[in-house]
Design a protein around this motif. Structure first.
Motif, short mmCIF file in Angstrom:
data_model
loop_
_atom_site.label_atom_id
_atom_site.label_comp_id
_atom_site.label_asym_id
_atom_site.label_seq_id
_atom_site.Cartn_x
_atom_site.Cartn_y
_atom_site.Cartn_z
N THR A 170 -6.44 -7.73 3.64
CA THR A 170 -5.27 -6.24 4.23
C THR A 170 -4.54 -7.26 4.64
O THR A 170 -5.00 -8.01 5.95
N ARG A 181 1.34 -3.09 1.93
CA ARG A 181 1.36 -4.17 1.67
C ARG A 181 -0.45 -4.59 0.43
O ARG A 181 0.16 -5.44 -0.76
N GLN A 225 2.86 1.28 5.06
CA GLN A 225 2.58 0.30 6.00
C GLN A 225 0.80 -0.13 4.99
O GLN A 225 0.33 -0.64 5.84
N ARG A 270 5.54 -5.00 9.77
CA ARG A 270 4.99 -4.16 9.37
C ARG A 270 5.36 -3.24 9.09
O ARG A 270 5.50 -2.46 7.51
N ASP A 285 -1.68 -6.61 5.87
CA ASP A 285 -0.94 -6.70 6.42
C ASP A 285 -0.67 -7.10 7.66
O ASP A 285 0.13 -7.00 8.72
#
Length: 543
Positions: free
Chosen positions: A208, A227, A225, A219, A210
């Motif tokens: 992850t 990515r 949110q 973020r 993010d």
């Protein structure tokens, strides 16, 4: 040994992977009564996650799967919607929120998917059987006898364990991947000048990205949110690293590199790859170091890119997918070329079923398909050194997308791939776009050689470029012949404007750059240029 007389099929597809199974589905969709046999050497079901690479799709391939073949329920329900491509200039860095990022802050209009190949190919085999395709797994093709006259079928033999089987077929299609059965038999192998290698593995856990920063502002640049749903690229001079999430919960990780800058022997085992990450992408090393026990597989390809002298023949054989040619995993074009190749093969079979001569049409389709290959190859060949340039790569990405969405994607989405009349009427524009692309790629290499490689902490948001988001959305339009031709002419003019802006941007900072070939093309006058085609600035503001 099977001593019964060989059964005759309309089409035998050698290879039941992504290319072969989607072709079988396309054929059954086009011709309800067609008899298709698919021979797959692997035993089914295949494993999830650690099956094959080629897990990221882009717009043409995604449209082929979800719309042309009608597989949208599976893709939406069992795979992951991709949050576009995303690039981080993170070499030697752990502070990913303090480097240049290229990507979209929101989903654009046309979907693409992250595809767990094991889940997908198991589903495709089951769906093919449901639609009436004969699918045989654990089948190893041993012999192919190609007929040379239009009335005699081809003859194949294969083994299923100890059992030897034979069949006749009006059409034989090689979809067996890099084994290249027909390519080897007919001497069709053709190297290209793009020498790169790839190593990859799967980890049975989610990466992850993010969570690599607790910077709330960073973020919140993306909504959602998430990515981690992107194909994330960690880039540096001569290489890129992919991070691709899979619906099975695993993550695919790969390094693709130019051996002149990053030799294969520095990364050809998992431990070596981890050492390489420690040096070049330390934040990814930190993420993976505690997950070594979750490693699912590891593999590599040396010199993975290659061409093919011919992929379609009027003598009723064809090659599709990696059995024919392969470019590069950057921008994930593999499924696109499967989509285009299968569409040409399906159309050739349609003409054969109608009793038409095939030689001229097969030759024309082969030429067009190879022109797409050559145009796409220019995006990669000798370009890897500039992948670590935060000034030039963002411009290249915008250019490459504009070329892809503005030309090739328009042709496929608007069902003009086999529209010989329209392609012929647009010959001047298509050839000009191809030449322009080569000139721009050459120019970007020259530009990157003199830049400062400035890497500011900024997100270059593709969704914030109105014209760019609109170009993506335009793929969903429905165009008649006149509107389609006008669209391609407008795309050619849009590319000319973008090329001119790239030239101006580079010369403003580096007036000494040579750009003779690009200037010469921009000085040409298009005979059917659209009226009032100029638009506002197209590039991101200079940092």
């Amino acid at each position: 040994m099977d001593t019964s007389a060989p059964r005759t099929h309309d089409v035998v597809v050698m290879g039941g992977g992504l290319a072969g199974l989607t072709l079988a589905l396309q054929l059954k969709q086009r011709f309800g009564d067609i008899d298709v046999l698919v021979l797959e050497r692997r035993m089914h079901p295949v494993p999830h996650a650690a099956h094959k690479v080629g897990e990221s799709s882009v717009e043409i391939g995604a449209h082929y799967f979800d719309t042309v073949l009608g597989l949208k329920p599976h893709l939406q329900g069992e795979q992951l919607r991709k949050f576009g491509f995303r690039f981080f200039f993170s070499e030697g860095r752990r502070d990913i929120d303090q480097v240049t990022e290229i990507g979209a802050s929101r989903f654009l209009s046309v979907p693409s998917y992250q595809i767990d190949r094991g889940i997908f190919e198991n589903y495709l085999a089951e769906e093919a059987a449901r639609r009436g395709v004969q699918f045989v797994d654990n089948a190893m093709v041993r012999h192919i006898d190609l007929s040379e006259d239009a009335k005699t079928p081809h003859l194949l033999s294969w083994t299923e364990g100890e059992r030897v089987c034979t069949a006749r077929a009006r059409w034989v299609v090689d979809a067996c991947g890099r084994a290249g059965l027909l390519k080897r038999k007919l001497g069709l192998a053709q190297p290209n000048a793009h020498d790169c290698h790839a190593v990859w593995f799967r980890i049975s856990d989610r990466i992850t990205i993010d969570e690599w920063s607790d910077n709330t502002e960073w973020r919140e640049r993306c909504e959602p949110q998430a990515r981690w749903l992107s194909t994330n690229h960690l880039v540096g001079a001569g290489y890129w690293v992919w991070l691709i999430p899979l619906a099975s919960g695993s993550h695919s990780v790969g390094i693709v590199a130019d051996p002149r800058l990053h030799p294969l022997h520095t990364m050809d085992t998992f431990d070596k790859a981890m050492d390489w990450f420690h040096e070049f992408q330390p934040r990814l090393f930190d993420e993976l170091d505690g997950k070594r026990h979750l490693l699912q597989d590891f593999a590599f390809f040396k010199n993975f890119s290659y061409g093919c002298k011919q992929v379609f023949s009027g003598q009723r054989w064809a090659l599709t997918g990696e059995a024919g040619l392969f470019l590069d995993p950057f921008y994930s074009p593999g499924s696109d070329f499967i989509a285009m190749g299968n569409t040409y093969i399906t159309d050739l079979i349609a003409h054969d079923r109608e009793g038409h001569a095939l030689a001229a049409r097969a030759q024309l389709y082969d030429q067009i398909y190879h022109s797409f290959y050559e145009s796409t190859l220019a995006l990669y060949q000798d370009q890897y050194p500039l992948f670590g340039d935060p000034e030039v790569l963002p411009v290249k990405v915008i250019w490459d997308y504009t070329y892809y969405w503005g030309v090739l994607s328009q042709i496929f989405f608007h069902d003009r791939l086999t529209d010989v009349a329209s392609l012929g009427a647009l010959r001047e524009e298509l050839q000009h776009c191809q030449k322009l692309n080569i000139a721009v790629q050459d120019f970007m290499r020259e530009w990157s050689a003199v830049t400062d490689k400035h890497n500011p902490a900024v997100m270059l948001d593709q969704a914030a470029l109105p014209w760019f988001a609109e170009l993506n959305k335009s793929l969903n339009d429905r165009l008649d012949d006149a509107a389609f031709r006008a669209r391609i002419r407008a795309s050619a003019e849009q590319l000319r404007q973008l090329a001119g802006e790239i030239l101006s941007r580079a010369h403003a900072a580096h007036p000494g750059i040579e750009a003779g070939a690009l200037r010469a093309l921009l000085d040409e006058t298009m005979t059917a240029a659209p009226v009032d085609s100029a638009q506002d600035a197209m590039l991101f503001a200079a940092a």
